[in-house]
Design a protein around this motif. Sequence first.
Motif, PDB file in Angstrom:
ATOM      1  N   GLU A  54      -9.722  -2.635   0.847  1.00 14.42           N
ATOM      2  CA  GLU A  54      -8.513  -2.982   1.609  1.00 14.42           C
ATOM      3  C   GLU A  54      -7.411  -3.300   0.620  1.00 14.42           C
ATOM      4  O   GLU A  54      -7.653  -3.954  -0.392  1.00 14.42           O
ATOM      5  CB  GLU A  54      -8.765  -4.192   2.510  1.00 14.42           C
ATOM      6  CG  GLU A  54      -9.747  -3.907   3.615  1.00 14.42           C
ATOM      7  CD  GLU A  54      -9.899  -5.073   4.589  1.00 14.42           C
ATOM      8  OE1 GLU A  54      -8.977  -5.925   4.664  1.00 14.42           O
ATOM      9  OE2 GLU A  54     -10.923  -5.114   5.269  1.00 14.42           O
ATOM     10  N   MET A  55      -6.198  -2.860   0.953  1.00 13.56           N
ATOM     11  CA  MET A  55      -5.063  -3.103   0.075  1.00 13.56           C
ATOM     12  C   MET A  55      -3.831  -3.380   0.927  1.00 13.56           C
ATOM     13  O   MET A  55      -3.477  -2.585   1.792  1.00 13.56           O
ATOM     14  CB  MET A  55      -4.835  -1.871  -0.796  1.00 13.56           C
ATOM     15  CG  MET A  55      -3.602  -1.949  -1.667  1.00 13.56           C
ATOM     16  SD  MET A  55      -3.365  -0.438  -2.617  1.00 13.56           S
ATOM     17  CE  MET A  55      -4.536  -0.710  -3.918  1.00 13.56           C
ATOM     18  N   THR A  56      -3.207  -4.530   0.689  1.00 11.65           N
ATOM     19  CA  THR A  56      -1.965  -4.871   1.383  1.00 11.65           C
ATOM     20  C   THR A  56      -0.798  -4.368   0.546  1.00 11.65           C
ATOM     21  O   THR A  56      -0.717  -4.648  -0.650  1.00 11.65           O
ATOM     22  CB  THR A  56      -1.859  -6.388   1.615  1.00 11.65           C
ATOM     23  OG1 THR A  56      -2.983  -6.801   2.395  1.00 11.65           O
ATOM     24  CG2 THR A  56      -0.584  -6.748   2.347  1.00 11.65           C
ATOM     25  N   LEU A  57       0.089  -3.614   1.181  1.00  7.58           N
ATOM     26  CA  LEU A  57       1.194  -2.984   0.465  1.00  7.58           C
ATOM     27  C   LEU A  57       2.321  -3.971   0.197  1.00  7.58           C
ATOM     28  O   LEU A  57       2.687  -4.770   1.045  1.00  7.58           O
ATOM     29  CB  LEU A  57       1.717  -1.795   1.263  1.00  7.58           C
ATOM     30  CG  LEU A  57       0.678  -0.737   1.618  1.00  7.58           C
ATOM     31  CD1 LEU A  57       1.337   0.411   2.359  1.00  7.58           C
ATOM     32  CD2 LEU A  57      -0.036  -0.250   0.385  1.00  7.58           C
ATOM     33  N   LYS A  58       2.862  -3.866  -0.997  1.00 12.50           N
ATOM     34  CA  LYS A  58       3.961  -4.729  -1.422  1.00 12.50           C
ATOM     35  C   LYS A  58       5.128  -3.864  -1.862  1.00 12.50           C
ATOM     36  O   LYS A  58       4.998  -2.663  -2.042  1.00 12.50           O
ATOM     37  CB  LYS A  58       3.509  -5.612  -2.578  1.00 12.50           C
ATOM     38  CG  LYS A  58       2.372  -6.522  -2.199  1.00 12.50           C
ATOM     39  CD  LYS A  58       1.935  -7.353  -3.361  1.00 12.50           C
ATOM     40  CE  LYS A  58       0.747  -8.203  -2.925  1.00 12.50           C
ATOM     41  NZ  LYS A  58       0.211  -8.988  -3.985  1.00 12.50           N
ATOM     42  N   ASP A  59       6.254  -4.470  -2.078  1.00  7.34           N
ATOM     43  CA  ASP A  59       7.457  -3.851  -2.641  1.00  7.34           C
ATOM     44  C   ASP A  59       7.804  -2.499  -2.037  1.00  7.34           C
ATOM     45  O   ASP A  59       8.309  -2.424  -0.946  1.00  7.34           O
ATOM     46  CB  ASP A  59       7.359  -3.755  -4.168  1.00  7.34           C
ATOM     47  CG  ASP A  59       7.178  -5.131  -4.811  1.00  7.34           C
ATOM     48  OD1 ASP A  59       7.676  -6.110  -4.234  1.00  7.34           O
ATOM     49  OD2 ASP A  59       6.533  -5.214  -5.857  1.00  7.34           O
ATOM     50  N   ASP A  60       7.487  -1.410  -2.744  1.00  7.07           N
ATOM     51  CA  ASP A  60       7.949  -0.086  -2.306  1.00  7.07           C
ATOM     52  C   ASP A  60       6.995   0.598  -1.322  1.00  7.07           C
ATOM     53  O   ASP A  60       7.301   1.673  -0.817  1.00  7.07           O
ATOM     54  CB  ASP A  60       8.200   0.824  -3.507  1.00  7.07           C
ATOM     55  CG  ASP A  60       6.940   1.114  -4.300  1.00  7.07           C
ATOM     56  OD1 ASP A  60       5.856   0.640  -3.924  1.00  7.07           O
ATOM     57  OD2 ASP A  60       7.044   1.826  -5.317  1.00  7.07           O
ATOM     58  N   GLY A  61       5.839   0.025  -1.048  1.00 10.33           N
ATOM     59  CA  GLY A  61       4.903   0.597  -0.081  1.00 10.33           C
ATOM     60  C   GLY A  61       4.017   1.706  -0.614  1.00 10.33           C
ATOM     61  O   GLY A  61       3.165   2.215   0.102  1.00 10.33           O
ATOM     62  N   ARG A  62       4.176   2.071  -1.858  1.00  8.24           N
ATOM     63  CA  ARG A  62       3.331   3.120  -2.442  1.00  8.24           C
ATOM     64  C   ARG A  62       2.002   2.508  -2.888  1.00  8.24           C
ATOM     65  O   ARG A  62       1.951   1.362  -3.317  1.00  8.24           O
ATOM     66  CB  ARG A  62       4.011   3.752  -3.643  1.00  8.24           C
ATOM     67  CG  ARG A  62       5.230   4.523  -3.258  1.00  8.24           C
ATOM     68  CD  ARG A  62       5.857   5.170  -4.456  1.00  8.24           C
ATOM     69  NE  ARG A  62       7.083   5.851  -4.040  1.00  8.24           N
ATOM     70  CZ  ARG A  62       7.967   6.305  -4.864  1.00  8.24           C
ATOM     71  NH1 ARG A  62       7.806   6.183  -6.161  1.00  8.24           N
ATOM     72  NH2 ARG A  62       9.043   6.906  -4.398  1.00  8.24           N
ATOM     73  N   PHE A  63       0.948   3.302  -2.773  1.00  9.63           N
ATOM     74  CA  PHE A  63      -0.346   2.796  -3.219  1.00  9.63           C
ATOM     75  C   PHE A  63      -1.210   3.911  -3.799  1.00  9.63           C
ATOM     76  O   PHE A  63      -1.058   5.081  -3.461  1.00  9.63           O
ATOM     77  CB  PHE A  63      -1.101   2.107  -2.078  1.00  9.63           C
ATOM     78  CG  PHE A  63      -1.526   3.047  -0.982  1.00  9.63           C
ATOM     79  CD1 PHE A  63      -2.772   3.650  -1.006  1.00  9.63           C
ATOM     80  CD2 PHE A  63      -0.681   3.325   0.077  1.00  9.63           C
ATOM     81  CE1 PHE A  63      -3.159   4.509   0.005  1.00  9.63           C
ATOM     82  CE2 PHE A  63      -1.056   4.179   1.099  1.00  9.63           C
ATOM     83  CZ  PHE A  63      -2.304   4.779   1.059  1.00  9.63           C
ATOM     84  N   THR A  64      -2.097   3.530  -4.690  1.00 12.14           N
ATOM     85  CA  THR A  64      -3.122   4.412  -5.235  1.00 12.14           C
ATOM     86  C   THR A  64      -4.393   3.591  -5.375  1.00 12.14           C
ATOM     87  O   THR A  64      -4.382   2.507  -5.957  1.00 12.14           O
ATOM     88  CB  THR A  64      -2.727   4.985  -6.613  1.00 12.14           C
ATOM     89  OG1 THR A  64      -1.523   5.738  -6.465  1.00 12.14           O
ATOM     90  CG2 THR A  64      -3.817   5.883  -7.169  1.00 12.14           C
ATOM     91  N   ILE A  65      -5.463   4.110  -4.816  1.00  9.94           N
ATOM     92  CA  ILE A  65      -6.775   3.483  -4.966  1.00  9.94           C
ATOM     93  C   ILE A  65      -7.552   4.391  -5.903  1.00  9.94           C
ATOM     94  O   ILE A  65      -7.796   5.552  -5.593  1.00  9.94           O
ATOM     95  CB  ILE A  65      -7.482   3.338  -3.604  1.00  9.94           C
ATOM     96  CG1 ILE A  65      -6.609   2.487  -2.678  1.00  9.94           C
ATOM     97  CG2 ILE A  65      -8.868   2.738  -3.780  1.00  9.94           C
ATOM     98  CD1 ILE A  65      -7.091   2.429  -1.248  1.00  9.94           C
ATOM     99  N   ARG A  66      -7.904   3.867  -7.063  1.00 10.03           N
ATOM    100  CA  ARG A  66      -8.542   4.667  -8.113  1.00 10.03           C
ATOM    101  C   ARG A  66     -10.061   4.519  -8.096  1.00 10.03           C
ATOM    102  O   ARG A  66     -10.592   3.565  -7.561  1.00 10.03           O
ATOM    103  CB  ARG A  66      -8.019   4.234  -9.480  1.00 10.03           C
ATOM    104  CG  ARG A  66      -6.516   4.398  -9.621  1.00 10.03           C
ATOM    105  CD  ARG A  66      -6.046   4.062 -11.027  1.00 10.03           C
ATOM    106  NE  ARG A  66      -4.631   3.866 -11.163  1.00 10.03           N
ATOM    107  CZ  ARG A  66      -3.690   4.777 -10.956  1.00 10.03           C
ATOM    108  NH1 ARG A  66      -4.018   5.967 -10.561  1.00 10.03           N
ATOM    109  NH2 ARG A  66      -2.425   4.510 -11.129  1.00 10.03           N
TER     110      ARG A  66
END
Length: 101
Positions: A54-66
């Motif tokens: 699970e990842m809560t988005l911050k700032d610019d809303g972009r995410f990468t799960i590696r």
Amino acid sequence: MIRKNLKYLFAAAALAIGFAGAVQAQSSSGNITGDGTTGETIVVNGADNGFHREMTLKDDGRFTIRRVPVGTYTVVRLAPDGSAGTAQTLNVRVGGTARVL
């Protein structure tokens, strides 16, 4: 006698280095990436392998799960109020990046 032992030592070292490279090349993971809205939570579940993130988005809303193991995943966006969006199914391939739409 010492020269013969050194030959075996160098041969063993060369084999060990070769095997280490082969093991690293067999990494079986990829990435999941996407864009969302600040405050959303991205939930990733792999039913076949038990992977959960699970990842809560911050700032610019972009995410990468590696380093996501190869497989099929269900991705759901949760709004800040807890309501769930439509689930999306992704296939993660070796060295690839699956994109959440």
